[in-house]
Scaffold this active site. Sequence first.
Site, PDB file in Angstrom:
ATOM      1  N   LYS A 146     -53.261   4.140 -20.816  1.00  0.00           N
ATOM      2  CA  LYS A 146     -53.858   5.692 -20.584  1.00  0.00           C
ATOM      3  C   LYS A 146     -54.273   5.751 -22.222  1.00  0.00           C
ATOM      4  CE  LYS A 146     -52.069  10.056 -19.630  1.00  0.00           C
ATOM      5  NZ  LYS A 146     -51.329  11.093 -18.897  1.00  0.00           N
ATOM      6  N   LYS A 185     -40.711  10.177 -17.546  1.00  0.00           N
ATOM      7  CA  LYS A 185     -40.576  10.212 -18.802  1.00  0.00           C
ATOM      8  C   LYS A 185     -38.552   9.918 -18.986  1.00  0.00           C
ATOM      9  CE  LYS A 185     -43.933  13.498 -19.873  1.00  0.00           C
ATOM     10  NZ  LYS A 185     -44.223  14.681 -19.865  1.00  0.00           N
ATOM     11  N   LYS A 228     -50.928  10.768 -26.147  1.00  0.00           N
ATOM     12  CA  LYS A 228     -50.634  11.223 -27.359  1.00  0.00           C
ATOM     13  C   LYS A 228     -48.982  10.470 -27.296  1.00  0.00           C
ATOM     14  CE  LYS A 228     -48.208  15.290 -25.507  1.00  0.00           C
ATOM     15  NZ  LYS A 228     -48.598  15.181 -23.958  1.00  0.00           N
TER      16      LYS A 228
HETATM   17  P1  AMP Z   1     -50.576  15.960 -21.766  1.00  0.00           P
HETATM   18  O1  AMP Z   1     -50.857  16.060 -23.148  1.00  0.00           O
HETATM   19  O2  AMP Z   1     -50.049  14.414 -21.664  1.00  0.00           O
HETATM   20  O3  AMP Z   1     -50.013  16.428 -21.108  1.00  0.00           O
HETATM   21  O4  AMP Z   1     -52.258  15.661 -20.727  1.00  0.00           O
HETATM   22  C1  AMP Z   1     -52.937  16.991 -20.625  1.00  0.00           C
HETATM   23  C2  AMP Z   1     -54.140  17.196 -19.702  1.00  0.00           C
HETATM   24  O5  AMP Z   1     -54.353  16.293 -20.042  1.00  0.00           O
HETATM   25  C3  AMP Z   1     -53.087  16.814 -18.309  1.00  0.00           C
HETATM   26  O6  AMP Z   1     -54.106  17.490 -17.777  1.00  0.00           O
HETATM   27  C4  AMP Z   1     -53.665  15.353 -18.143  1.00  0.00           C
HETATM   28  O7  AMP Z   1     -54.597  15.182 -16.800  1.00  0.00           O
HETATM   29  C5  AMP Z   1     -54.798  15.249 -19.259  1.00  0.00           C
HETATM   30  N1  AMP Z   1     -55.316  14.039 -19.866  1.00  0.00           N
HETATM   31  C6  AMP Z   1     -54.392  13.033 -20.868  1.00  0.00           C
HETATM   32  N2  AMP Z   1     -54.851  12.314 -20.939  1.00  0.00           N
HETATM   33  C7  AMP Z   1     -55.786  11.815 -20.687  1.00  0.00           C
HETATM   34  C8  AMP Z   1     -56.286  10.777 -20.323  1.00  0.00           C
HETATM   35  N3  AMP Z   1     -55.907   9.637 -20.756  1.00  0.00           N
HETATM   36  N4  AMP Z   1     -57.112  10.827 -19.566  1.00  0.00           N
HETATM   37  C9  AMP Z   1     -57.598  11.728 -18.889  1.00  0.00           C
HETATM   38  N5  AMP Z   1     -56.863  12.765 -18.608  1.00  0.00           N
HETATM   39  C10 AMP Z   1     -55.724  13.037 -19.349  1.00  0.00           C
END
Ligand code: AMP
Length: 333
Positions: free
Chosen positions: A198, A115, A201
């Site tokens: 991946k 980040k 957002k």
């Molecule tokens: P984030 O919104 O990226 O902070 O992710 C929130 C949660 O969702 C975290 O526990 C991540 O590990 C999971 N997560 C986010 N993107 C993915 C993805 N593409 N595949 C699987 N898990 C995800």
Amino acid sequence: MSAQKRILSGIQPTSESFHLGNYVGALKQWVALQDGNDAFYCIVDLHALSGEIDPTLLRKRTLASAAQLIAMGISPEKSTLFVQSQVPQHNQLGWIMECLAGIGEASRMTQFKDKSAKGGADSARVGLFTYPMLQAADILLYQAHQVPVGEDQRQHIELTRDLATRFNTRFGDTFRIPEGYILKSGAKIYDLQDPTAKMSKSSGSTSGVLEIMDTPESNAKKIKSAATDAQREVKFDEKAKPGISNLLTIHSTLSGKSIADLEAEFADNGYGDFKGAVAEVVVEYFRPIRAKALELLEDEAHLLSILHEGSRKAREVAAETINTTYRNLGIVQ
Ligand code: AMP
Ligand code: TRP
């Protein structure tokens, strides 16, 4: 009660809609783990301040996150759903974790490195650096046995275990050493347009991201225009066919059918038919969740009362841990 495991997890309110990756990688497990466990689920709004700060959006997103979590099946009766900033003990223990962590080990956190590299290291703020120590506090305050998260959070859980062990060794038994609970298969969902990245957002465009609060038409369109390959066989092969493999994972996770069964079912179909089937599964899966979330958002006072009650319960547990922690540190109370 006492035989139940304490579960703790958190998610940042950083968008108005969760996406399929959040759901499959984390939130689906949250719902399942409520049964038979004592689950605490936290909307980590303080963590969200380590990114872009926009007061109007933060408020909107915090409420939208709560509404979606309840709509997905997080039941305020079964589990404790709360907002991090409404439990000041998170800040109290966060500071202690910062005083325990080394700059070297904090510098090795890949989420921080990724980040801060993105915005240029000079513009990264201190809160982004201390983020994992606040996360450790989130977990340790509740004496959690298990922390359901996606694979990308493994390193933060390891740090939390290290910090807890260090504290216990130096200052006496205070924290339970938590375990990560990481879903192996289907844990990672990829971007529909770039199936080697991946689903996230923060990806430049939302055309490869399936959002729960998006309209059924828009999500169906995104799936139908997903990137695939020049062949025509519906087969799981992550290296040669990342797009099709991702769509198989998505279908399988939401429909409950095995990948092998899906390969057999679509053996005689082209990619177009297969994408149509995936779109239907996703749209029908999201439909009631979106409807329920929109309904909850219409009565803000009711939604806030649910969160206030959750935060009240969370403060009771967190206050106990802070008392023990302060006592063991020689802090005069
Ligand atoms: P984030 O919104 O990226 O902070 O992710 C929130 C949660 O969702 C975290 O526990 C991540 O590990 C999971 N997560 C986010 N993107 C993915 C993805 N593409 N595949 C699987 N898990 C995800
Ligand atoms: N860092 C987590 C993420 O990016 C969110 C989080 C904050 C969290 N505090 C937590 C997850 C405590 C589990 C437990 O997804």
